[in-house]
Design a protein around this motif. Structure first.
Motif, PDB file in Angstrom:
ATOM      1  N   HIS A  66      47.269  37.730  29.897  1.00  0.00           N
ATOM      2  CA  HIS A  66      46.914  36.741  30.931  1.00  0.00           C
ATOM      3  C   HIS A  66      47.605  35.412  30.658  1.00  0.00           C
ATOM      4  O   HIS A  66      48.172  34.785  31.574  1.00  0.00           O
ATOM      5  CB  HIS A  66      45.386  36.554  30.962  1.00  0.00           C
ATOM      6  CG  HIS A  66      44.900  35.769  32.135  1.00  0.00           C
ATOM      7  ND1 HIS A  66      45.046  34.390  32.233  1.00  0.00           N
ATOM      8  CD2 HIS A  66      44.259  36.167  33.278  1.00  0.00           C
ATOM      9  CE1 HIS A  66      44.528  33.977  33.365  1.00  0.00           C
ATOM     10  NE2 HIS A  66      44.046  35.029  34.023  1.00  0.00           N
TER      11      HIS A  66
ATOM     12  N   SER B 127      50.359  33.850  33.118  1.00  0.00           N
ATOM     13  CA  SER B 127      49.912  32.631  33.788  1.00  0.00           C
ATOM     14  C   SER B 127      50.660  31.390  33.321  1.00  0.00           C
ATOM     15  O   SER B 127      51.141  30.597  34.133  1.00  0.00           O
ATOM     16  CB  SER B 127      48.415  32.438  33.555  1.00  0.00           C
ATOM     17  OG  SER B 127      47.960  31.234  34.140  1.00  0.00           O
TER      18      SER B 127
ATOM     19  N   LYS C 197      42.746  44.191  35.955  1.00  0.00           N
ATOM     20  CA  LYS C 197      41.961  43.855  37.155  1.00  0.00           C
ATOM     21  C   LYS C 197      40.470  44.034  36.895  1.00  0.00           C
ATOM     22  O   LYS C 197      39.643  43.237  37.358  1.00  0.00           O
ATOM     23  CB  LYS C 197      42.402  44.716  38.332  1.00  0.00           C
ATOM     24  CG  LYS C 197      41.725  44.329  39.644  1.00  0.00           C
ATOM     25  CD  LYS C 197      42.329  45.076  40.823  1.00  0.00           C
ATOM     26  CE  LYS C 197      41.686  44.610  42.130  1.00  0.00           C
ATOM     27  NZ  LYS C 197      42.280  45.287  43.310  1.00  0.00           N
TER      28      LYS C 197
ATOM     29  N   PHE D 163      39.538  40.836  34.748  1.00  0.00           N
ATOM     30  CA  PHE D 163      39.638  39.498  35.336  1.00  0.00           C
ATOM     31  C   PHE D 163      39.298  39.434  36.830  1.00  0.00           C
ATOM     32  O   PHE D 163      39.156  38.342  37.386  1.00  0.00           O
ATOM     33  CB  PHE D 163      41.043  38.931  35.108  1.00  0.00           C
ATOM     34  CG  PHE D 163      41.384  38.772  33.652  1.00  0.00           C
ATOM     35  CD1 PHE D 163      40.768  37.808  32.874  1.00  0.00           C
ATOM     36  CD2 PHE D 163      42.334  39.597  33.055  1.00  0.00           C
ATOM     37  CE1 PHE D 163      41.079  37.650  31.531  1.00  0.00           C
ATOM     38  CE2 PHE D 163      42.659  39.453  31.711  1.00  0.00           C
ATOM     39  CZ  PHE D 163      42.026  38.481  30.947  1.00  0.00           C
TER      40      PHE D 163
ATOM     41  N   TYR E 250      41.250  40.455  39.323  1.00  0.00           N
ATOM     42  CA  TYR E 250      42.462  40.416  40.149  1.00  0.00           C
ATOM     43  C   TYR E 250      43.608  41.054  39.370  1.00  0.00           C
ATOM     44  O   TYR E 250      43.580  41.136  38.140  1.00  0.00           O
ATOM     45  CB  TYR E 250      42.829  38.980  40.539  1.00  0.00           C
ATOM     46  CG  TYR E 250      42.741  37.980  39.406  1.00  0.00           C
ATOM     47  CD1 TYR E 250      43.796  37.808  38.515  1.00  0.00           C
ATOM     48  CD2 TYR E 250      41.589  37.207  39.221  1.00  0.00           C
ATOM     49  CE1 TYR E 250      43.710  36.897  37.478  1.00  0.00           C
ATOM     50  CE2 TYR E 250      41.498  36.295  38.187  1.00  0.00           C
ATOM     51  CZ  TYR E 250      42.559  36.149  37.311  1.00  0.00           C
ATOM     52  OH  TYR E 250      42.471  35.249  36.275  1.00  0.00           O
TER      53      TYR E 250
ATOM     54  N   PRO F 116      47.376  41.641  37.740  1.00  0.00           N
ATOM     55  CA  PRO F 116      48.297  40.721  37.059  1.00  0.00           C
ATOM     56  C   PRO F 116      49.383  40.178  37.983  1.00  0.00           C
ATOM     57  O   PRO F 116      49.838  39.051  37.802  1.00  0.00           O
ATOM     58  CB  PRO F 116      48.891  41.579  35.935  1.00  0.00           C
ATOM     59  CG  PRO F 116      48.612  42.993  36.306  1.00  0.00           C
ATOM     60  CD  PRO F 116      47.344  42.969  37.092  1.00  0.00           C
TER      61      PRO F 116
ATOM     62  N   GLN G 205      48.962  39.172  40.892  1.00  0.00           N
ATOM     63  CA  GLN G 205      48.381  38.121  41.723  1.00  0.00           C
ATOM     64  C   GLN G 205      48.288  36.781  40.999  1.00  0.00           C
ATOM     65  O   GLN G 205      47.981  35.761  41.620  1.00  0.00           O
ATOM     66  CB  GLN G 205      46.978  38.534  42.185  1.00  0.00           C
ATOM     67  CG  GLN G 205      46.957  39.716  43.136  1.00  0.00           C
ATOM     68  CD  GLN G 205      45.533  40.132  43.481  1.00  0.00           C
ATOM     69  OE1 GLN G 205      44.764  40.547  42.629  1.00  0.00           O
ATOM     70  NE2 GLN G 205      45.185  40.005  44.756  1.00  0.00           N
ATOM     71  N   LEU G 206      48.558  36.766  39.715  1.00  0.00           N
ATOM     72  CA  LEU G 206      48.403  35.540  38.940  1.00  0.00           C
ATOM     73  C   LEU G 206      49.298  34.399  39.421  1.00  0.00           C
ATOM     74  O   LEU G 206      48.828  33.265  39.574  1.00  0.00           O
ATOM     75  CB  LEU G 206      48.660  35.806  37.453  1.00  0.00           C
ATOM     76  CG  LEU G 206      47.423  35.932  36.569  1.00  0.00           C
ATOM     77  CD1 LEU G 206      47.812  36.208  35.131  1.00  0.00           C
ATOM     78  CD2 LEU G 206      46.578  34.676  36.640  1.00  0.00           C
TER      79      LEU G 206
ATOM     80  N   ARG H  62      47.762  32.909  42.469  1.00  0.00           N
ATOM     81  CA  ARG H  62      46.525  32.175  42.167  1.00  0.00           C
ATOM     82  C   ARG H  62      46.835  30.799  41.555  1.00  0.00           C
ATOM     83  O   ARG H  62      46.168  29.813  41.856  1.00  0.00           O
ATOM     84  CB  ARG H  62      45.664  33.001  41.212  1.00  0.00           C
ATOM     85  CG  ARG H  62      45.082  34.255  41.829  1.00  0.00           C
ATOM     86  CD  ARG H  62      44.311  35.044  40.794  1.00  0.00           C
ATOM     87  NE  ARG H  62      43.162  34.309  40.310  1.00  0.00           N
ATOM     88  CZ  ARG H  62      41.960  34.328  40.874  1.00  0.00           C
ATOM     89  NH1 ARG H  62      41.761  35.042  41.964  1.00  0.00           N
ATOM     90  NH2 ARG H  62      40.965  33.619  40.367  1.00  0.00           N
ATOM     91  N   ASN H  63      47.862  30.759  40.702  1.00  0.00           N
ATOM     92  CA  ASN H  63      48.256  29.482  40.093  1.00  0.00           C
ATOM     93  C   ASN H  63      48.757  28.491  41.136  1.00  0.00           C
ATOM     94  O   ASN H  63      48.489  27.294  41.059  1.00  0.00           O
ATOM     95  CB  ASN H  63      49.319  29.717  39.020  1.00  0.00           C
ATOM     96  CG  ASN H  63      48.756  30.376  37.780  1.00  0.00           C
ATOM     97  OD1 ASN H  63      47.551  30.335  37.529  1.00  0.00           O
ATOM     98  ND2 ASN H  63      49.610  31.021  36.990  1.00  0.00           N
TER      99      ASN H  63
END
Length: 273
Positions: A225, A229, A255, A258, A260, A262, A264-265, A268-269
């Motif tokens: 993560h 991220s 998923k 967390f 979601y 990986p 999608q990170l 999301r950021n």
């Protein structure tokens, strides 16, 4: 994966990977002297990483966990000459030699930067791989030659090659925090911490109040993560460096952990910003 190996003896081989990528988490029982003919390798250890390419020569010490990722490059396969320097061979070599160098307790990978003496020694092996039979004493002489060259060009190499000690009992938490990303068996983790598998599991439970497998999965997911991220790495780049073997399995448990995927990170950021 298309992988072929040709052997002169069990201690000397010509290794070739034709596929796009090959990854393994390895702790070697013997020192390995490697000469690169073509391709590229990334070696990830607890505190450092290395990249080696055509012409490079390096020594991987025994009993040091590492993730090794082999790549073909420039249309050429990943091809190396590998020489194992076993404990028996080294004990015989050092039997009548007085060592003046201190033993290196935690040795690192040694790079010899295309040294002409070593390259000449290792490249001279190439014709032997095409022979159906080679007198065993010739192979032994080539290994002795390589060890002698290593000692001539690196005064500190005796501290690695002449160290025949087995891993002693070490601080479990300190070792695990440094090496959790290597996908080794519980038996290997136990061996490297100086414990039987039973003692390892018992001490682990006392230290972390959970099982080794649950703890390893959690720590590897946390590292993945962070790398995706914060370091902006792709999941396909990350999985091999944090101890996972399969992208679909990694994505599934990521998923689940967390909430979601990986992939999608990055999105999301951006939304956070």
């Amino acid at each position: 994966m298309e992988h072929t190996s040709k052997y002169i003896t069990p201690d000397i081989k010509l290794s070739c990977y034709e596929d796009k990528l090959f990854k393994s988490d390895i702790i070697f029982d013997h020192h390995m002297l490697i000469w690169f003919i073509s391709g590229e390798t990334k070696i990830v250890q607890a505190e450092e990483s290395h990249r080696f390419k055509t012409g490079d020569i390096f020594l991987i010490p025994r009993n040091q966990p590492a993730t090794i990722i082999n790549f073909p490059k420039d249309g050429m396969p990943h091809k190396t000459v590998v020489m194992l320097l076993s404990a028996k061979t080294l004990r015989d070599f050092y039997a009548n030699i007085k060592i003046t160098t201190s033993i290196t307790p935690i040795p690192k990978i040694c790079s010899f930067n295309s040294h002409p003496l070593l390259e000449s020694c290792l490249s001279s092996l190439i014709p032997y791989f095409e022979m159906e039979e080679l007198p065993e004493h010739i192979a032994a002489l080539k290994i002795t030659e390589a060890i002698s060259i290593l000692r001539a060009i690196d005064p500190g190499i005796d501290g690695i090659l002449a160290n025949f000690e087995e891993p002693g009992k070490v601080d479990l938490a300190r070792f695990m925090e440094k090496n959790y990303m290597f996908n080794m068996t519980m038996e290997k983790f136990g061996y490297l911490t100086g414990r039987s598998i039973t003692t390892f599991k018992r001490d682990f439970k006392k230290t972390y109040n959970t099982t080794p497998q649950k703890w390893l999965t959690q720590r590897r997911l946390e590292l993945a993560h962070y790398m995706i991220s914060e370091k902006r790495k792709k999941p396909t780049e990350v999985i091999f460096e944090v101890g996972f073997e399969n992208l679909s399995h990694f994505s599934f448990i990521f998923k689940k952990q967390f909430g979601y995927a990986p992939t999608q990170l990055p999105e999301r950021n951006l939304n956070k910003n």
